[in-house]
Write a protein that holds these residues in place. Structure first.
Motif, PDB file in Angstrom:
ATOM      1  N   HIS A   1     -21.781 -34.082   4.331  1.00  9.63           N
ATOM      2  CA  HIS A   1     -22.235 -34.220   5.709  1.00  9.63           C
ATOM      3  C   HIS A   1     -23.549 -33.476   5.956  1.00  9.63           C
ATOM      4  O   HIS A   1     -23.805 -33.018   7.072  1.00  9.63           O
ATOM      5  CB  HIS A   1     -21.155 -33.707   6.666  1.00  9.63           C
ATOM      6  N   ALA A   2     -24.357 -33.393   4.938  1.00  8.35           N
ATOM      7  CA  ALA A   2     -25.580 -32.595   5.010  1.00  8.35           C
ATOM      8  C   ALA A   2     -26.496 -33.011   6.157  1.00  8.35           C
ATOM      9  O   ALA A   2     -27.024 -32.159   6.889  1.00  8.35           O
ATOM     10  CB  ALA A   2     -26.329 -32.671   3.678  1.00  8.35           C
ATOM     11  N   ASP A   3     -26.698 -34.304   6.326  1.00  7.54           N
ATOM     12  CA  ASP A   3     -27.604 -34.772   7.381  1.00  7.54           C
ATOM     13  C   ASP A   3     -27.054 -34.435   8.772  1.00  7.54           C
ATOM     14  O   ASP A   3     -27.799 -34.012   9.665  1.00  7.54           O
ATOM     15  CB  ASP A   3     -27.825 -36.281   7.263  1.00  7.54           C
ATOM     16  N   THR A   4     -25.747 -34.622   8.938  1.00  9.22           N
ATOM     17  CA  THR A   4     -25.124 -34.323  10.231  1.00  9.22           C
ATOM     18  C   THR A   4     -25.187 -32.830  10.533  1.00  9.22           C
ATOM     19  O   THR A   4     -25.499 -32.414  11.662  1.00  9.22           O
ATOM     20  CB  THR A   4     -23.658 -34.778  10.239  1.00  9.22           C
TER      21      THR A   4
ATOM     22  N   LYS B   1     -22.247 -30.843   1.480  1.00  7.09           N
ATOM     23  CA  LYS B   1     -23.057 -31.851   0.802  1.00  7.09           C
ATOM     24  C   LYS B   1     -22.785 -33.241   1.369  1.00  7.09           C
ATOM     25  O   LYS B   1     -23.718 -34.024   1.610  1.00  7.09           O
ATOM     26  CB  LYS B   1     -22.761 -31.835  -0.699  1.00  7.09           C
TER      27      LYS B   1
ATOM     28  N   LYS C   1     -30.130 -28.057  14.071  1.00  5.31           N
ATOM     29  CA  LYS C   1     -31.409 -28.145  14.774  1.00  5.31           C
ATOM     30  C   LYS C   1     -31.217 -28.367  16.276  1.00  5.31           C
ATOM     31  O   LYS C   1     -31.859 -27.699  17.096  1.00  5.31           O
ATOM     32  CB  LYS C   1     -32.251 -29.279  14.182  1.00  5.31           C
TER      33      LYS C   1
ATOM     34  N   LYS D   1     -27.332 -30.656   9.354  1.00 10.19           N
ATOM     35  CA  LYS D   1     -28.731 -30.316   9.614  1.00 10.19           C
ATOM     36  C   LYS D   1     -29.126 -30.705  11.031  1.00 10.19           C
ATOM     37  O   LYS D   1     -29.806 -29.945  11.739  1.00 10.19           O
ATOM     38  CB  LYS D   1     -29.633 -31.020   8.596  1.00 10.19           C
ATOM     39  N   ARG D   2     -28.692 -31.885  11.470  1.00  3.56           N
ATOM     40  CA  ARG D   2     -29.002 -32.351  12.820  1.00  3.56           C
ATOM     41  C   ARG D   2     -28.351 -31.459  13.875  1.00  3.56           C
ATOM     42  O   ARG D   2     -28.978 -31.103  14.883  1.00  3.56           O
ATOM     43  CB  ARG D   2     -28.533 -33.805  12.982  1.00  3.56           C
TER      44      ARG D   2
END
Length: 332
Positions: free
Chosen positions: A99-102, A97, A108, A104-105
């Protein structure tokens, strides 16, 4: 703390649960050091620089003791409870939670499932909580010059450490890690640190010791470089009506050489029926429970996990923990 240091899993390390150090011949350390000096000289280091690097390291008997008694020598029913705990799951959900954006990046960019990234960091260091207390220089020096079963491998890692310290401007005297010289959130040995780490936070350095962002990107890159297949299965439980056929052996660290068609038969079937390409590579994993043995079909992604640590128990713990994380995070 000693227990936790022992279970830090060194990346891409062939485990030596059957080796007995006492049966090995002590190497000629003087000759090995002379060869090391020549090797490093060819890489551009002066004799004075390399000699000082060697002299700065000390033999550590505790490293030998830990190497000859790995946790992966335990049966599965004693091994997995070390890692598959509610405490680790809770910490993993919090880390995901935060580091969710990291994550996800990284997922991808490197085409790696997010739960496997989170699982690795959790299994390796409890999300940075336990990165190891062995001086890395001492661990790699000890294994490279005083541990015959893997001396060649670890001398190369000791050499990589000298290069890594220069490249990343690391403080060699305060660099701590596992008994096998693995460092940081994801426990990268020096060669892996040099070859697979990435500057994912774009601050100009590849910092796996202090930057969870760099660690997340680097773990994802490691799996990508070793052929991870996103959204594909990892392992499938098997049902055996009889013993494994004589033509099929359980996996013991070798390259994948069976096809799934070689493994499945009227007596060896998937526990849950599903369509599967039987022409793809597969391997058989045996897990010792207290009263019976479990058998699993390992697929390409399972093999990729073993590029991180070659123990099938380790890979299965990572996989099962990743599944727990994925299911829990969906409702977190």
């Amino acid at each position: 703390m000693k227990l936790l240091n022992r279970i830090l899993a060194p990346i891409a390390l062939t485990l030596l649960s059957g080796s007995v150090f006492a049966d090995q011949v002590e190497p000629n350390v003087t000759e090995l050091k002379a060869e090391f000096l020549q090797t490093q000289n060819a890489k551009g280091f002066s004799a004075e620089e390399t000699q000082a690097f060697i002299d700065n390291a000390e033999f550590n008997q505790a490293v030998i003791d830990a190497m000859t008694k790995p946790w992966e020598a335990k049966p599965w029913h004693q091994y997995y409870p070390i890692f598959l705990t509610e405490k680790r799951l809770d910490a993993g959900l919090k880390f995901w939670k935060e580091h969710a954006d990291t994550i996800k990046r990284a997922s991808k960019q490197f085409n790696v499932d997010p739960q496997i990234i989170v699982a690795i960091i959790g299994i390796e260091t409890f999300y940075g909580g336990y990165m190891g207390n062995y001086p890395v220089k001492d661990a790699l020096y000890t294994l490279g010059f005083h541990y015959p079963p893997r001396a060649t491998f670890f001398r190369k890692e000791f050499a990589n450490l000298q290069e890594l310290v220069k490249e990343e401007n690391l403080d060699i005297n305060n660099l701590k890690g596992s008994y096998a010289g693995a460092m940081g959130f994801g426990q990268f040995i020096p060669s892996s640190y040099r070859h697979y780490s990435v500057d994912f936070d774009k601050d100009g350095s590849r910092d796996l010791l202090n930057s969870p962002v760099d660690a997340i990107g680097s773990v994802a890159n490691y799996f990508h470089q070793h052929g991870w297949q996103k959204n594909q299965p990892v392992a499938l439980e098997l049902t055996l009506n009889k013993a494994l056929p004589a033509t099929v052996k359980t996996w013991a660290g070798e390259k994948m050489h069976y096809k799934i068609a070689d493994i499945l038969s009227p007596n060896v079937a998937l526990a849950k029926s599903m369509d599967i390409d039987i022409s793809q590579p597969g391997l058989v994993i045996k897990l010792e429970q207290q009263e019976h043995d479990e058998y699993w079909l390992g697929l390409k992604n399972f093999y990729v996990i073993t590029r991180y640590n070659r123990s099938p128990l380790y890979a299965m713990a990572v996989y099962q923990f990743s599944q727990e994380l994925k299911q829990a995070y969906a409702t977190y």
